[in-house]
Write an enzyme that holds these catalytic residues in place. Structure first.
Site, mmCIF file in Angstrom:
data_model
loop_
_atom_site.group_PDB
_atom_site.id
_atom_site.type_symbol
_atom_site.label_atom_id
_atom_site.label_comp_id
_atom_site.label_asym_id
_atom_site.label_seq_id
_atom_site.Cartn_x
_atom_site.Cartn_y
_atom_site.Cartn_z
ATOM 1 N N ARG A 177 0.835 -1.211 0.000
ATOM 2 C CA ARG A 177 0.000 0.000 0.000
ATOM 3 C C ARG A 177 0.871 1.263 0.000
ATOM 4 O O ARG A 177 0.426 2.317 -0.413
ATOM 5 C CB ARG A 177 -0.883 0.018 1.252
ATOM 6 N N ARG A 181 10.039 5.664 -2.799
ATOM 7 C CA ARG A 181 10.420 6.595 -3.873
ATOM 8 C C ARG A 181 11.891 6.973 -3.775
ATOM 9 O O ARG A 181 12.368 7.321 -2.691
ATOM 10 C CB ARG A 181 9.576 7.867 -3.791
ATOM 11 N N ARG A 255 -9.296 -5.966 13.063
ATOM 12 C CA ARG A 255 -8.558 -5.136 14.006
ATOM 13 C C ARG A 255 -9.469 -3.962 14.350
ATOM 14 O O ARG A 255 -10.208 -3.459 13.499
ATOM 15 C CB ARG A 255 -7.279 -4.558 13.371
ATOM 16 N N ARG A 287 0.238 6.132 16.338
ATOM 17 C CA ARG A 287 0.417 7.481 15.796
ATOM 18 C C ARG A 287 -0.383 8.497 16.595
ATOM 19 O O ARG A 287 -1.285 8.134 17.357
ATOM 20 C CB ARG A 287 0.037 7.540 14.326
ATOM 21 N N GLU A 311 -3.635 7.056 18.739
ATOM 22 C CA GLU A 311 -4.315 5.905 18.124
ATOM 23 C C GLU A 311 -3.625 4.614 18.556
ATOM 24 O O GLU A 311 -2.413 4.479 18.436
ATOM 25 C CB GLU A 311 -4.268 6.056 16.600
ATOM 26 N N TYR A 362 -10.710 -4.030 2.934
ATOM 27 C CA TYR A 362 -10.289 -2.707 3.344
ATOM 28 C C TYR A 362 -10.454 -1.763 2.168
ATOM 29 O O TYR A 362 -9.711 -1.814 1.209
ATOM 30 C CB TYR A 362 -8.830 -2.694 3.827
ATOM 31 N N ASP A 364 -10.604 2.119 0.789
ATOM 32 C CA ASP A 364 -10.462 3.554 0.995
ATOM 33 C C ASP A 364 -11.783 4.203 0.577
ATOM 34 O O ASP A 364 -12.573 3.611 -0.164
ATOM 35 C CB ASP A 364 -9.331 4.107 0.122
#
Ligand SMILES: O=c1ccn([C@@H]2O[C@H](COP(=O)(O)OP(=O)(O)O[C@H]3O[C@H](CO)[C@H](O)[C@H](O)[C@H]3O)[C@@H](O)[C@H]2O)c(=O)[nH]1
Length: 398
Positions: A177, A181, A255, A287, A311, A362, A364
């Site tokens: 995911r 770069r 989860r 996070r 979180e 999952y 988006d």
């Protein structure tokens, strides 16, 4: 709604609202949306924090991004978007690095300036143990992509906290995911379109539902009232797939996340960025979100206080909100059986399944909207306009 509905939608997240909006606007059908929670919008829901007025995403940060022009044009009917571009940093052993892994991350970690080619060679040297095409699981793929040292620093600890599962048991697709770069581009997403709704998520979601033919009934569990609905009414169900079938094939693993919001009155800026990941294992949370930074253009936000949200991630137990499908081999076997049942249910009872919970995928936000548009066009519209049968053949893939 005085007359009987033409279509019932169970759940008012993006998937359900897209189907409802299309059926009302495009086909002139009466749609009844049943929502268990006291607000619409599923996990995309947001609201101003009462103390600071800062828009808080109650179910975790939602960042809109897509490369699908059809979806982008569709969502722009309901909201304008800011120019927000998501960028994430991660703290590892007291130092800050940009995520996802890019040239700056590699240079910072190695402690020296490198050209793209030098960085590639450095990673290849540290990833020699595995070829990216042979990688079978999360760990192998992660090591193959960024090399063992960066994997251990930025992925191993975070993923241990996020999944509490041996990374060798997790699918390689989870790590894929994230881009890697060899430039200094540190954007989180590589999509063509990105932004946050100018007036917030709730205004956007409310506009989708704002149609004389749509009724949203909040605080209503469909399972408690389904018998009062006309027996043959077509239904789009976006709740948990296993619950629909009374868990006959066993529970699917999820989860869940725990969020710990906190208003700080000693500073107007806690971390200088919207999302900071914590890669170290000994920090319990994964996070911290600081919501003011999602909207730097909102000048009315207070400068002397801020709201942050830690979180935490753990296995979902019954009664917890499901967030991420775990997708073990056992889950996948159960899912196959549920899909077979779902196909029959579509044919026999005119129930279609969709959304993240209804398909155990999952998704988006842009994927949920895209798949709802496809379901509408391929299944729902032909059914109403051409009287096509509710054949469930390929439904689970919709
Ligand atoms: O610093 C990180 C970030 C990610 N991962 C691993 O990579 C996987 C995939 O990363 P994602 O960013 O897709 O996973 P998140 O749950 O962190 O992502 C959520 O937050 C992101 C932004 O912060 C995006 O919005 C994303 O779409 C949303 O699912 C994670 O599960 C985790 O195992 C790490 O190991 N370290």
């Amino acid at each position: 709604m005085s007359a009987d509905p033409d279509l019932v939608v169970v759940g008012s997240g993006f998937f359900g609202l897209t189907v409802a909006e299309r059926a009302a606007t495009e086909l002139g059908k009466r749609v009844l949306v049943i929502e268990r929670r006291s607000h619409l919008g599923g996990n995309a829901y947001s609201e101003p924090d009462p103390e600071t007025g800062i828009e808080v995403h109650r179910y975790g940060a939602h960042l809109f991004h897509t490369s699908n022009t059809r979806v982008w044009e569709y969502v722009n009917r309901f909201t304008d978007f800011t120019g927000y571009q998501h960028r994430v940093f991660t703290i590892y052993q007291g130092r800050v690095y940009p995520m996802p892994v890019n040239l700056a991350t590699i240079c910072e970690y190695a402690g020296r300036a490198m050209s793209p080619d030098e960085a590639r060679a450095w990673v290849a040297e540290h990833a020699a143990e595995i070829d990216v095409d042979d990688a079978q699981n999360f760990e192998e793929k992660g090591v193959a992509l960024v090399g063992r040292p960066l994997y251990e620093a930025f992925f191993a600890g975070y993923t241990a906290k996020q999944w509490q599962t041996d990374p060798k048991e997790l699918p390689a697709s989870i790590v894929s995911r994230l881009p890697v770069r060899y430039t200094f581009d540190n954007r989180y997403f590589s999509d063509t379109y990105e932004g946050l709704p100018v007036d917030g998520y709730t205004a956007w979601l409310e506009r989708m539902a704002d149609h004389p033919l749509i009724e949203v009934r909040l605080d209503t569990d469909w399972f408690d009232m389904r018998d009062s609905l006309p027996a043959d009414v077509p239904t789009v169900y976006t709740g948990p797939l296993d619950r629909y079938f009374d868990f006959s094939e066993g529970e699917l693993g999820w989860r869940t996340l725990d969020f710990e919001p906190e208003v700080l009155t000693t500073t107007g800026d806690f971390q200088g960025t919207p999302v900071m990941n914590y890669a170290d294992r000994d920090v319990a949370y994964t996070r911290i979100h600081e919501f003011r930074h999602f909207h730097p253009e909102r000048k009315h936000y207070p400068t002397d206080k801020t709201i942050i949200m830690k979180e935490y991630s753990r296995f979902a137990e019954s009664g917890d909100e499901p967030y991420y499908p775990i997708n073990t081999a056992e889950d996948r076997a159960k899912l196959e059986r549920y899909r077979e049942l779902a196909r029959k249910e579509a044919t026999n009872r005119r129930v279609l399944f969709g959304g993240r919970l209804g398909t155990y995928k999952y998704l988006d936000m842009h994927m949920a909207i895209g798949s709802a548009l496809t379901l509408f066009e391929n299944r729902i519209a032909p059914w109403f306009t051409e009287g096509e049968s509710f054949d469930g053949a390929d439904l689970a893939e919709a």
